[in-house]
Design a protein around this motif. Structure first.
Motif, mmCIF file in Angstrom:
data_model
loop_
_atom_site.group_PDB
_atom_site.id
_atom_site.type_symbol
_atom_site.label_atom_id
_atom_site.label_comp_id
_atom_site.label_asym_id
_atom_site.label_seq_id
_atom_site.Cartn_x
_atom_site.Cartn_y
_atom_site.Cartn_z
ATOM 1 N N ARG A 178 0.849 -1.276 -0.127
ATOM 2 C CA ARG A 178 -0.096 -0.055 0.250
ATOM 3 C C ARG A 178 0.857 1.351 0.025
ATOM 4 N NH1 ARG A 178 -4.286 0.390 4.792
ATOM 5 N NH2 ARG A 178 -5.151 -1.585 3.402
ATOM 6 N N VAL A 179 0.494 2.143 -0.689
ATOM 7 C CA VAL A 179 1.571 3.366 -1.017
ATOM 8 C C VAL A 179 0.931 4.642 -0.631
ATOM 9 C CG1 VAL A 179 2.638 4.564 -2.766
ATOM 10 C CG2 VAL A 179 2.976 2.222 -2.964
ATOM 11 N N TYR A 180 1.457 5.457 0.044
ATOM 12 C CA TYR A 180 1.185 6.732 0.395
ATOM 13 C C TYR A 180 2.085 7.805 0.110
ATOM 14 C CZ TYR A 180 -0.895 10.785 2.857
ATOM 15 O OH TYR A 180 -1.363 12.051 3.082
ATOM 16 N N VAL A 181 1.587 8.876 -0.772
ATOM 17 C CA VAL A 181 2.604 9.742 -1.224
ATOM 18 C C VAL A 181 2.120 11.119 -0.686
ATOM 19 C CG1 VAL A 181 3.990 10.881 -2.949
ATOM 20 C CG2 VAL A 181 3.500 8.582 -2.859
ATOM 21 N N ALA A 182 2.861 12.012 -0.050
ATOM 22 C CA ALA A 182 2.412 13.423 0.321
ATOM 23 C C ALA A 182 3.239 14.437 -0.411
ATOM 24 C CB ALA A 182 2.267 13.601 1.808
ATOM 25 N N GLY A 183 2.980 15.247 -1.266
ATOM 26 C CA GLY A 183 3.663 16.010 -1.908
ATOM 27 C C GLY A 183 3.540 17.419 -1.089
ATOM 28 N N ALA A 184 4.540 18.462 -1.433
ATOM 29 C CA ALA A 184 4.527 19.898 -1.186
ATOM 30 C C ALA A 184 3.800 20.832 -2.205
ATOM 31 C CB ALA A 184 5.812 20.357 -0.701
ATOM 32 N N ILE A 185 3.200 21.992 -1.981
ATOM 33 C CA ILE A 185 2.953 23.013 -2.851
ATOM 34 C C ILE A 185 4.311 23.743 -3.379
ATOM 35 C CG2 ILE A 185 0.755 23.261 -1.920
ATOM 36 C CD1 ILE A 185 1.865 25.801 -0.439
ATOM 37 N N GLU A 186 4.162 24.090 -4.697
ATOM 38 C CA GLU A 186 5.163 25.005 -5.209
ATOM 39 C C GLU A 186 6.534 24.130 -5.061
ATOM 40 O OE1 GLU A 186 5.335 28.666 -3.718
ATOM 41 O OE2 GLU A 186 3.156 28.916 -3.869
#
Length: 251
Positions: A178-186
């Motif tokens: 199971r994969v979870y990815v949290a990215g940042a803005i800009e």
């Protein structure tokens, strides 16, 4: 962190001896294992704090020093090094470029074998999580060791879906985690185009996944990073621990 303890260990790898810090709850184990991939600044109190908080949630957390090939070093202050382009470039060459995906995955194999023999570690698949540089490595690990990595999380990771031959999205067909990815803005390291490319790769491969963008900037989780955001760091904890609990504890 109360009710946790840290044991310094070493792991023999193909390239030498990798320091590894095993954070666990105080008491009787074994506990499900988590492999924590550090960010670009390396091993320092802020990384140990993340490992200890994960341990307090009921895990045996392995934090390896992936910069061991460069030799011993003192704790890096990201607010100093990251604010000076010359210092940051020097750090990248001396340390970060030694932790290539191939080198880090060779280390990971040795670490997984090492953890399998530790009494603190419960048998079975484990979880991986990484930050910035480590977020990329966490996804690569999920594709490199699909039988051993059951859940993978990446926070403000970079280079997750680019044109390089080591881009994690290319490994999507091999992933079973199971994969979870949290990215940042800009974030030039993980643009909307890269996010869409990763989304397509994971969806096409049938990977159980979720990709989100937090209202924070690259490097927001560790407390000593220039972009640290206390509120969004807590947001990260509200996603990370339930993610691992749901897979590794069945809760």
């Amino acid at each position: 962190m109360p009710n946790t303890q840290m044991t310094p260990l070493t792991v023999q790898t193909t390239d030498g001896v990798c320091p590894l810090f095993l954070h666990t709850p105080v008491g009787e184990g074994p506990w499900p294992a988590i492999l924590l991939y550090m960010d670009g600044p390396g091993i320092r109190p802020a990384m140990h704090e993340i490992a200890a908080r994960l341990a307090a949630a009921g895990y045996a957390v392995a934090l390896p020093d992936l910069f061991y090939r460069a030799g011993p070093y003192g704790p890096i202050d990201p607010k100093v090094v990251w604010s000076d382009p010359a210092l940051k470039a020097e750090h990248r060459v001396r340390f970060m470029e030694t932790a290539t995906p191939a080198a880090a995955m060779a280390d990971t194999g040795a670490i997984l074998d090492f953890l399998a023999d530790r009494p603190e570690v419960a048998p079975g698949p484990l979880g991986v999580v990484g930050y910035c540089m480590g977020g990329r490595l966490a996804l690569i690990a999920a594709g490199t060791y699909p039988d051993r990595v059951a859940v993978a999380a990446s926070y403000h990771g970079g280079g997750l879906a680019n044109d390089s031959s080591t881009s994690p999205h290319l490994l999507a067909p091999r992933m079973r985690a199971r994969v979870y990815v949290a990215g940042a803005i800009e974030d030039a390291n993980f643009t909307e185009e890269m996010k869409d490319r990763l989304e397509r790769a994971l969806a096409d491969a049938g990977v159980d996944h979720l990709i989100e963008t937090y209202p924070a900037h690259h490097g927001w989780v560790p407390r000593d990073m220039p972009a640290h955001d206390a509120g969004e760091a807590e947001h990260h904890w509200r996603t990370l621990v339930p993610l691992f609990d749901g897979v590794l504890k069945g809760g």
